[in-house]
Enzyme design. Structure first.
Site, PDB file in Angstrom:
ATOM      1  NE  ARG A 102      26.287 -21.144  63.309  1.00 48.13           N
ATOM      2  CZ  ARG A 102      27.361 -21.653  63.280  1.00 48.13           C
ATOM      3  NH1 ARG A 102      27.730 -22.647  64.546  1.00 48.13           N
ATOM      4  NH2 ARG A 102      28.226 -21.300  62.409  1.00 48.13           N
ATOM      5  CG  HIS A 145      27.977 -22.461  57.219  1.00 47.51           C
ATOM      6  ND1 HIS A 145      27.688 -21.626  57.594  1.00 47.51           N
ATOM      7  CD2 HIS A 145      29.145 -23.005  58.087  1.00 47.51           C
ATOM      8  CE1 HIS A 145      28.505 -21.059  58.763  1.00 47.51           C
ATOM      9  NE2 HIS A 145      29.373 -21.926  58.766  1.00 47.51           N
ATOM     10  CD  GLN A 177      33.620 -21.868  56.766  1.00 55.73           C
ATOM     11  OE1 GLN A 177      33.187 -21.597  57.875  1.00 55.73           O
ATOM     12  NE2 GLN A 177      34.694 -21.869  56.295  1.00 55.73           N
ATOM     13  CG  ASP A 203      31.954 -29.917  57.973  1.00 59.66           C
ATOM     14  OD1 ASP A 203      32.729 -29.913  58.933  1.00 59.66           O
ATOM     15  OD2 ASP A 203      30.905 -29.808  57.631  1.00 59.66           O
ATOM     16  CB  CYS A 223      34.208 -24.989  57.768  1.00 57.13           C
ATOM     17  SG  CYS A 223      33.258 -26.554  58.245  1.00 57.13           S
ATOM     18  NE  ARG A 236      32.992 -18.176  58.192  1.00 55.68           N
ATOM     19  CZ  ARG A 236      32.105 -18.695  58.961  1.00 55.68           C
ATOM     20  NH1 ARG A 236      32.254 -19.632  59.826  1.00 55.68           N
ATOM     21  NH2 ARG A 236      30.737 -18.458  59.136  1.00 55.68           N
TER      22      ARG A 236
HETATM   23  N1   CP Z   1      32.983 -22.708  60.514  1.00 56.53           N
HETATM   24  C1   CP Z   1      32.081 -22.160  61.528  1.00 56.53           C
HETATM   25  O1   CP Z   1      30.890 -21.767  61.273  1.00 56.53           O
HETATM   26  O2   CP Z   1      32.584 -22.093  62.956  1.00 56.53           O
HETATM   27  P1   CP Z   1      31.628 -21.850  64.215  1.00 56.53           P
HETATM   28  O3   CP Z   1      30.674 -23.098  64.154  1.00 56.53           O
HETATM   29  O4   CP Z   1      32.496 -21.904  65.316  1.00 56.53           O
HETATM   30  O5   CP Z   1      30.835 -20.494  64.135  1.00 56.53           O
HETATM   31  N1  NVA Z   2      28.865 -29.276  58.809  1.00 53.73           N
HETATM   32  C1  NVA Z   2      29.084 -28.582  60.349  1.00 53.73           C
HETATM   33  C2  NVA Z   2      29.605 -27.298  60.257  1.00 53.73           C
HETATM   34  C3  NVA Z   2      30.188 -26.334  61.313  1.00 53.73           C
HETATM   35  C4  NVA Z   2      30.730 -25.035  61.083  1.00 53.73           C
HETATM   36  C5  NVA Z   2      27.722 -28.612  61.379  1.00 53.73           C
HETATM   37  O1  NVA Z   2      26.778 -28.088  60.678  1.00 53.73           O
HETATM   38  O2  NVA Z   2      27.978 -28.687  62.499  1.00 53.73           O
END
Ligand code: CP
Ligand code: NVA
Length: 314
Positions: A106, A133, A136, A228, A269, A297
């Site tokens: 990540r 992502h 997700q 989101d 999400c 998830r």
């Molecule tokens: N939805 C999601 O990716 O959550 P986190 O950022 O907590 O992993």
């Molecule tokens: N768009 C958000 C998603 C988090 C799961 C971010 O990148 O912070």
């Protein structure tokens, strides 16, 4: 279907049949987990979890999913390793690839996860980049299937920052799976044209549909309203600008009523900012399925690991 040895960087790299296979596997693993049955498909496998951004769901899903299947997860946080600062990505990738059997990443630039996959020579899974992502989307699609029994023809409307990692990934997934997908966002926040064109091609093959608009009346008929955060991780300095642009796009009870369907579900999400992209009433309301989505998830990420690294696939 054999996905053994494959990386999971974006859904662009997977066919509709392969995505369907991962969703079916996730549903099966979920059913087993509910009965207290776990597996040993990752027995003897060590996986690295690199997190340059924070995470609750993704980190925990990879950790629990790995342990449930008999593997060993090692968390490598932003300040724990030398990636990209003291050491090049290429070198870190080759070192981790010698020690680990799979790597979750990540971070920020999508190119980094691509480089990791290129040099590590073990499956690399994208746990979120600035652009995509994909894990997700598997959880979201499993949730939609559970609620409606199908993905094909489901009217999914994403409202908000139409060019963030979630919007991009929903666009790809919807195009691949025949979802009727609409992004409602101010024009400044629409996804890149080349990605839209690509996903329209996917949709023309899958029977899906892609619509971009800045008009909130397009929520009418939605089976799913999805939103989101207005500022993704790393964009915190844009907060004032985004609030000004996106306040008319908040999901509140009036918007949910404007779908003119009582069966519409609300998805996010998470993490959510209550009072910004969604009101407390909607997030906590009857139509919200956000915690089913969060649970999924685990089952979907486990499916990705089992399919691409599981001992049965060799
Ligand atoms: N939805 C999601 O990716 O959550 P986190 O950022 O907590 O992993
Ligand atoms: N768009 C958000 C998603 C988090 C799961 C971010 O990148 O912070």
């Amino acid at each position: 279907m054999n996905l053994y040895g494959r990386s999971f960087l974006t859904l662009k790299d997977f066919t509709a049949e392969e995505i369907e296979y991962l969703l079916n596997l996730a549903a099966d693993l979920k059913e087993k987990k509910k009965k207290g049955i776990t597996g040993n498909s990752l027995k003897g496998k060590n996986i690295a979890l690199i997190f340059e951004k924070t995470s609750t769901r993704t980190r925990c899903a990879f950790t629990i999913g790995c342990v449930d299947e008999g593997g060993y997860p090692e968390y490598l946080g932003a300040n724990d390793i030398q990636l990209g600062s003291k050491e090049t990505i290429e070198d870190t990738a080759r070192v981790l690839g010698r020690m680990f059997d799979g790597i979750e990443y990540r971070g920020f630039e999508h190119e980094k996860v691509e480089k990791l996959a290129q040099y590590a020579k073990v499956p690399v899974w994208n746990g979120l980049t600035d652009e995509y992502h994909p894990t997700q989307i598997l959880a979201d699609f499993l949730t939609i299937r559970e609620k409606f029994g199908t993905l094909k023809g489901i009217k999914l409307v994403f409202v908000g920052d139409g060019r963030n990692n979630m919007a991009n990934s929903l666009l790809i997934g919807s195009g691949k799976m025949g979802v009727d997908f609409t992004i409602i966002a101010p024009k400044q926040l629409w996804p890149k044209e080349d990605l839209v064109e690509l996903c329209k091609q996917y949709a023309s093959q899958s029977g899906g549909n892609i619509t971009l608009t800045d008009d909130m009346s397009y929520v009418e008929g939605a089976d799913v309203i999805y939103t989101d955060v207005w500022c993704s991780m790393g964009e915190e300095e844009k907060a004032a600008e985004r609030i000004a642009l996106l306040s008319p796009y908040q999901i509140n009870e009036k918007v949910m009523k404007n779908t003119k369907k009582s069966s519409t579900i609300f998805m996010h999400c998470l993490p959510a900012v209550r009072g910004k992209e969604v009101t407390e009433e909607v997030l906590e309301g009857q139509q919200s399925v956000v915690f089913d989505e969060a649970e999924n998830r685990l089952h979907t990420i486990k499916a990705v690991m089992v399919a691409t690294l599981g001992n049965q696939g060799k």
